[in-house]
Design a protein around this motif. Structure first.
Motif, PDB file in Angstrom:
ATOM      1  N   TYR A  17      -5.573   3.041   2.059  1.00  0.00           N
ATOM      2  CA  TYR A  17      -4.992   3.437   0.892  1.00  0.00           C
ATOM      3  C   TYR A  17      -4.766   5.244   0.669  1.00  0.00           C
ATOM      4  CZ  TYR A  17      -2.995   3.005  -3.754  1.00  0.00           C
ATOM      5  OH  TYR A  17      -1.906   3.003  -4.658  1.00  0.00           O
TER       6      TYR A  17
ATOM      7  N   LEU B 297       0.942  -1.274   0.168  1.00  0.00           N
ATOM      8  CA  LEU B 297       0.052   0.405  -0.056  1.00  0.00           C
ATOM      9  C   LEU B 297       0.901   1.235  -0.400  1.00  0.00           C
ATOM     10  CD1 LEU B 297      -2.543  -1.127   2.312  1.00  0.00           C
ATOM     11  CD2 LEU B 297      -3.134  -0.669   0.252  1.00  0.00           C
TER      12      LEU B 297
ATOM     13  N   ASP C 189       2.003  -2.244   5.739  1.00  0.00           N
ATOM     14  CA  ASP C 189       0.600  -1.807   5.248  1.00  0.00           C
ATOM     15  C   ASP C 189       1.178  -2.675   3.777  1.00  0.00           C
ATOM     16  OD1 ASP C 189       0.081   0.522   6.955  1.00  0.00           O
ATOM     17  OD2 ASP C 189       1.649   1.686   6.754  1.00  0.00           O
TER      18      ASP C 189
ATOM     19  N   ALA D 168       2.609   0.772  -3.953  1.00  0.00           N
ATOM     20  CA  ALA D 168       1.033   1.958  -4.699  1.00  0.00           C
ATOM     21  C   ALA D 168       1.852   0.110  -5.731  1.00  0.00           C
ATOM     22  CB  ALA D 168       1.451   2.660  -5.339  1.00  0.00           C
TER      23      ALA D 168
END
Length: 216
Positions: A196, A141, A155, A144
């Motif tokens: 996100y 996250l 994450d 990306a």
């Protein structure tokens, strides 16, 4: 307001008490599409409208409790997601076309808000990198991106959730009904997408209207 030519602008509007005035209260409901005229003052903190007309009148959003809840959620979401938005005609077209699709669609739109939020990332700068073809990959996250390596921070999404995100990125409004999700699954995915955004927009707050949407 998010404008097509000048991006995000703040307006001060005085609504007349009578129905004779040009500026009517119903013009300023959430996600309303307007055609406006104003004299732009670059150094002014708030702009003044000269004329306002409905660009498109809603036929179903205001009459459908489900669509209205989606609209209220997306309106609050966009308030934060486009807070510092500069002129971006492609983003404007995406948002306005999405709103019109929601108003016109008759069924199978339960996944609309999660598809919308994911596709908006293409315009705000953190659209997920899908170069990784491993179907069992993790979704980082923070970076990306999908990766076959387990991230060293918390994450990330496990392969099961990553696969759902990948699927959502491949579908559009016309095909979104092909991904059957329960209400709890849809809410969990929406929470992931909001997280996100929060990772990439540190000032992104909690969305109060999301609680209402979760009950539908």
């Amino acid at each position: 307001m998010l404008t097509e030519v000048l991006g995000r602008l703040t307006f001060i509007v005085r609504i007349p008490k009578t129905q004779r005035g040009k500026l009517k209260k119903q013009f300023f409901q959430q996600l309303t599409l307007l055609s406006i005229e104003f004299d732009y003052r670059q150094n002014a903190s708030m702009q003044h409208l000269r004329d306002v007309q409905l660009a498109t009148a809603f036929s179903s959003i205001t009459n459908s409790p489900t669509k209205l809840s989606i609209a209220l959620f997306l309106s609050e979401f966009l308030t934060y997601a486009t807070r510092n938005e500069q002129p971006n005609s492609n983003m404007f077209s995406f948002i306005s076309n999405s709103i019109m699709f929601l108003d016109n669609v008759q069924e199978h739109y339960a996944n609309f808000h999660i598809v919308f939020m994911l596709r908006l990332t293409r315009f705000v700068g953190f659209y997920p990198n899908t170069d990784e073809n491993d179907t069992d990959s993790f979704f980082d996250l923070r970076e990306a991106t999908f990766t076959s390596m387990l991230p060293t921070h918390p994450d990330f999404l496990a392969p099961t959730d990553s696969k759902i995100i990948k699927t959502l990125m491949r579908i559009n409004y016309q095909t979104m009904h092909l991904l059957p999700l329960s209400r709890s699954e849809r809410n969990r995915i929406a929470e992931i997408i909001i997280t996100y955004y929060r990772l990439h927009m540190p000032s992104f707050p909690n969305i109060r209207s999301f609680e209402i949407l979760q009950t539908l």
